[in-house]
Design a protein around this motif. Structure first.
Motif, PDB file in Angstrom:
ATOM      1  N   PRO A 108       2.064 -29.309 -17.489  1.00  0.00           N
ATOM      2  CA  PRO A 108       0.640 -29.703 -17.204  1.00  0.00           C
ATOM      3  C   PRO A 108       0.484 -31.051 -18.022  1.00  0.00           C
ATOM      4  CG  PRO A 108       0.754 -27.486 -18.209  1.00  0.00           C
ATOM      5  CD  PRO A 108       2.066 -27.960 -18.142  1.00  0.00           C
ATOM      6  N   PRO A 109      -0.531 -31.886 -17.719  1.00  0.00           N
ATOM      7  CA  PRO A 109      -0.816 -32.966 -18.489  1.00  0.00           C
ATOM      8  C   PRO A 109      -1.498 -32.952 -19.534  1.00  0.00           C
ATOM      9  CG  PRO A 109      -2.319 -32.886 -16.443  1.00  0.00           C
ATOM     10  CD  PRO A 109      -1.214 -31.656 -16.383  1.00  0.00           C
ATOM     11  N   ALA A 110      -1.642 -34.105 -20.373  1.00  0.00           N
ATOM     12  CA  ALA A 110      -2.660 -33.943 -21.585  1.00  0.00           C
ATOM     13  C   ALA A 110      -4.110 -33.595 -20.986  1.00  0.00           C
ATOM     14  CB  ALA A 110      -2.612 -35.204 -22.450  1.00  0.00           C
ATOM     15  N   HIS A 111      -4.627 -33.136 -21.757  1.00  0.00           N
ATOM     16  CA  HIS A 111      -6.237 -32.717 -21.511  1.00  0.00           C
ATOM     17  C   HIS A 111      -6.490 -32.011 -20.119  1.00  0.00           C
ATOM     18  CE1 HIS A 111      -7.157 -35.478 -24.710  1.00  0.00           C
ATOM     19  NE2 HIS A 111      -6.169 -36.598 -23.874  1.00  0.00           N
ATOM     20  N   VAL A 112      -5.386 -31.254 -19.746  1.00  0.00           N
ATOM     21  CA  VAL A 112      -5.552 -30.416 -18.410  1.00  0.00           C
ATOM     22  C   VAL A 112      -6.774 -29.454 -18.541  1.00  0.00           C
ATOM     23  CG1 VAL A 112      -4.198 -28.543 -18.869  1.00  0.00           C
ATOM     24  CG2 VAL A 112      -4.477 -29.021 -16.625  1.00  0.00           C
ATOM     25  N   GLU A 113      -6.976 -29.027 -19.795  1.00  0.00           N
ATOM     26  CA  GLU A 113      -8.217 -28.083 -19.823  1.00  0.00           C
ATOM     27  C   GLU A 113      -9.505 -28.860 -19.381  1.00  0.00           C
ATOM     28  OE1 GLU A 113      -8.074 -30.938 -23.488  1.00  0.00           O
ATOM     29  OE2 GLU A 113      -6.587 -29.562 -22.437  1.00  0.00           O
TER      30      GLU A 113
END
Length: 199
Positions: A108-113
């Protein structure tokens, strides 16, 4: 009035991006201009914004993640921008959202949240849906396949074309495309045979 910020990779850089973003604008029914970071020469209804613009300082209340992302760095930046906007109280949604190539890596990428907090996740294709499942995104999404296909035709584009039936074929370029075409020559000739002789 709530201001809208649209986050896209290389916005309006080509026909596909322009068609997608114009369709997104129409589907939003947005009042006023939509701000687009990184847009060099946006069409009417859109306004360029600095890539590092602070959503809170701009008074952004609505953020839209839109279009095709194929570069992981661009996706990380867009999700980071979305996360900052969410932190300042904005609402996030994804419209006509696609993940391709490096953007669709298994990790997953950074900041996927930020995607979990989206009020709507509207995807253009099943590959993007599969990627979100691999990333374990639990927020509900729906596939609305290639909505830009319904963009109104522009009669000016037909000026100067020959009369009679025409065959239009759109293929995205790149090194992989040339190899795929070379491997599929026989199959493509069969598919195109009924149109032989058409301009």
């Amino acid at each position: 009035m709530t201001r809208t910020l649209l986050l896209a990779e290389r916005p309006f850089a080509g026909l596909r991006s322009t068609a997608i973003l114009e369709e997104v604008r129409a589907s939003l029914g947005a009042d006023g201009t939509i701000l687009v970071p990184g847009a060099a020469d946006p069409p009417e209804g859109f306004e360029a914004a600095a890539p590092d613009a602070d959503p809170a300082a701009l008074g952004i209340g609505h953020v839209v993640l839109a279009g095709v992302f194929s570069d992981r760095t661009a996706l990380d930046a867009a999700l980071g921008h979305a996360a900052r906007a969410l932190a300042s109280g904005a609402r996030l949604e994804a419209r006509s959202f696609s993940l391709e190539r490096a953007a669709a890596q298994r990790e997953p990428p950074a900041h996927v949240e930020a995607l979990e907090a989206a009020s709507a996740l509207e995807l253009r294709d099943h590959h993007t849906a599969n990627t979100l499942l691999v990333w374990r995104i639990a927020a509900p999404f729906r596939i609305f396949a290639y909505p830009e296909r319904a963009v109104w035709p522009d009669p000016a584009l037909a000026e100067g074309l020959p009369a009679g039936p025409l065959l239009g074929l759109g293929i995205l370029g790149g090194g992989g495309t040339a190899g795929a075409l070379a491997r599929s020559t026989t199959a493509l000739r069969g598919l195109l045979a009924p149109f032989r002789g058409w301009p």
